[in-house]
Design a protein around this motif. Structure first.
Motif, PDB file in Angstrom:
ATOM      1  N   LYS A   9       0.824  -1.185  -0.062  1.00  0.00           N
ATOM      2  CA  LYS A   9       0.011  -0.058  -0.018  1.00  0.00           C
ATOM      3  C   LYS A   9       0.899   1.282  -0.082  1.00  0.00           C
ATOM      4  O   LYS A   9       0.431   2.230  -0.658  1.00  0.00           O
ATOM      5  CB  LYS A   9      -0.942  -0.008   1.202  1.00  0.00           C
ATOM      6  N   SER A  10       2.012   1.214   0.828  1.00  0.00           N
ATOM      7  CA  SER A  10       3.060   2.356   0.989  1.00  0.00           C
ATOM      8  C   SER A  10       3.455   2.774  -0.343  1.00  0.00           C
ATOM      9  O   SER A  10       4.020   3.826  -0.823  1.00  0.00           O
ATOM     10  CB  SER A  10       4.020   2.279   2.000  1.00  0.00           C
ATOM     11  N   ILE A  11       3.642   1.539  -1.242  1.00  0.00           N
ATOM     12  CA  ILE A  11       4.503   1.851  -2.320  1.00  0.00           C
ATOM     13  C   ILE A  11       3.495   2.187  -3.588  1.00  0.00           C
ATOM     14  O   ILE A  11       3.751   3.481  -4.327  1.00  0.00           O
ATOM     15  CB  ILE A  11       5.128   0.431  -2.942  1.00  0.00           C
ATOM     16  N   PHE A  12       2.359   1.520  -3.744  1.00  0.00           N
ATOM     17  CA  PHE A  12       1.463   1.781  -4.805  1.00  0.00           C
ATOM     18  C   PHE A  12       0.372   2.753  -4.570  1.00  0.00           C
ATOM     19  O   PHE A  12       0.125   3.693  -5.382  1.00  0.00           O
ATOM     20  CB  PHE A  12       1.024   0.443  -5.414  1.00  0.00           C
ATOM     21  N   PHE A  18       2.860  10.202  -6.117  1.00  0.00           N
ATOM     22  CA  PHE A  18       1.582   9.900  -6.906  1.00  0.00           C
ATOM     23  C   PHE A  18       0.233  10.449  -5.990  1.00  0.00           C
ATOM     24  O   PHE A  18      -0.858  10.724  -6.615  1.00  0.00           O
ATOM     25  CB  PHE A  18       1.501   8.903  -7.781  1.00  0.00           C
ATOM     26  N   ALA A  19       0.397   9.953  -4.895  1.00  0.00           N
ATOM     27  CA  ALA A  19      -0.719  10.100  -4.073  1.00  0.00           C
ATOM     28  C   ALA A  19      -0.864  11.290  -3.110  1.00  0.00           C
ATOM     29  O   ALA A  19      -1.924  12.143  -3.099  1.00  0.00           O
ATOM     30  CB  ALA A  19      -0.935   8.769  -2.983  1.00  0.00           C
ATOM     31  N   LEU A 191      -0.565  10.983 -15.532  1.00  0.00           N
ATOM     32  CA  LEU A 191      -1.035   9.433 -16.048  1.00  0.00           C
ATOM     33  C   LEU A 191      -0.326   8.437 -15.252  1.00  0.00           C
ATOM     34  O   LEU A 191      -1.030   7.350 -15.154  1.00  0.00           O
ATOM     35  CB  LEU A 191      -0.355   9.424 -17.560  1.00  0.00           C
ATOM     36  N   MET A 192       0.802   8.715 -14.625  1.00  0.00           N
ATOM     37  CA  MET A 192       1.492   7.555 -13.844  1.00  0.00           C
ATOM     38  C   MET A 192       0.624   7.543 -12.449  1.00  0.00           C
ATOM     39  O   MET A 192       0.628   6.571 -12.035  1.00  0.00           O
ATOM     40  CB  MET A 192       3.140   7.924 -13.685  1.00  0.00           C
ATOM     41  N   SER A 198      -4.718   2.839  -9.488  1.00  0.00           N
ATOM     42  CA  SER A 198      -5.661   2.032  -9.852  1.00  0.00           C
ATOM     43  C   SER A 198      -5.524   0.585  -8.850  1.00  0.00           C
ATOM     44  O   SER A 198      -6.072  -0.281  -9.104  1.00  0.00           O
ATOM     45  CB  SER A 198      -5.208   1.501 -11.475  1.00  0.00           C
ATOM     46  N   PHE A 199      -4.039   0.438  -8.623  1.00  0.00           N
ATOM     47  CA  PHE A 199      -3.817  -0.817  -7.536  1.00  0.00           C
ATOM     48  C   PHE A 199      -4.862  -0.644  -6.427  1.00  0.00           C
ATOM     49  O   PHE A 199      -4.720  -1.804  -5.626  1.00  0.00           O
ATOM     50  CB  PHE A 199      -2.488  -0.701  -7.186  1.00  0.00           C
TER      51      PHE A 199
END
Length: 244
Positions: A9-12, A18-19, A191-192, A198-199
């Protein structure tokens, strides 16, 4: 299981770039070359992996209300949470100085390419954000704090590595003049970010067992139906007699 879930969760999903868009200054300035991005990303991983657990210990045993109870009952009433920012930044600055010394000694070329952005890790909002998110989310153990620090650093590392690789390819692409430079970089970052977010559908939800609600069936006996029908007919008949 908890460590693995927090790690991914911390990565994606909760990616620093991005978050929450933390550390964007270094992300944009040092992402022109992959080699430089790898060096800075590794430094960020190291600093986050060390400072988040250290700040967790400071928060648990010094800063929180009642954290000083281990010194004695007379210290249990003290609340030093107002010193969180100062203590966290002091820890981060110490670790950044250590990283700067190590990089300068073992990789002078990388030290020169990073330039001012290496010591600026001390004021990188992604580094301080890792410790503040750790505090606000009330991570319960030192192991989870270490996992969160490492994963947050890896997430930032992947973000700057990906944008650096894309920017190297964009140099040979026919980008419209109005979007060259930071314009296309911001669009690519957006976009990234959509791709990383989306994960969230894969790593959240589905943990609780689905329980079906019991179906309520209306069981009305035939006699009650007939009785109700007779009452309705009788009422209608009385109405007609009154009208006549």
């Amino acid at each position: 299981m908890e460590h693995i879930e927090l790690f991914f969760k911390s990565i994606f999903i909760d990616n620093m770039v991005f978050a929450t868009f933390l550390g964007m200054c270094s992300y944009l300035a040092v992402s022109k070359k992959v080699a430089t991005a790898v060096g800075l990303g590794a430094a960020v991983i190291f600093v986050l992996a060390v400072t988040v657990p250290l700040n967790w210990l400071l928060d648990q045993y010094i800063l929180q209300e009642g954290a000083l109870s281990w010194l004695g009952a007379e210290y249990a009433q003290y609340d030093l949470s107002f010193l969180s920012f100062i203590m966290f930044i002091a820890t981060i600055a110490t670790m950044v100085q250590l990283v700067e010394i190590i990089v300068e000694k073992f990789s002078p070329a990388l030290y020169n390419s990073l330039g001012i952005f290496l010591p600026l890790i001390a004021v990188n909002c992604a580094i301080l954000g890792g410790s503040l998110f750790m505090q606000s989310r009330e991570i319960p153990s030192l192991g989870l704090a270490l996992t969160y620090g490492v994963a947050s650093g890896i997430g930032w590392f992947l973000a700057i590595l990906a944008i650096a690789a894309i920017r190297e390819k964009i140099r040979y692409s026919s980008v419209p003049p109005a979007l060259r430079g930071l314009g296309i970089t911001f669009i690519t970052t957006g976009l990234m970010a959509i791709g990383f977010m989306s994960f969230g559908g894969m790593l959240t939800g589905g943990d609780e067992p689905v329980t079906e609600k019991p179906k309520v069936e209306a069981n009305i006996e035939k006699k009650e139906v007939k009785k109700a029908a007779k009452e309705i007919v009788a009422e209608n008949t009385n109405i007609k007699l009154v009208e006549e």
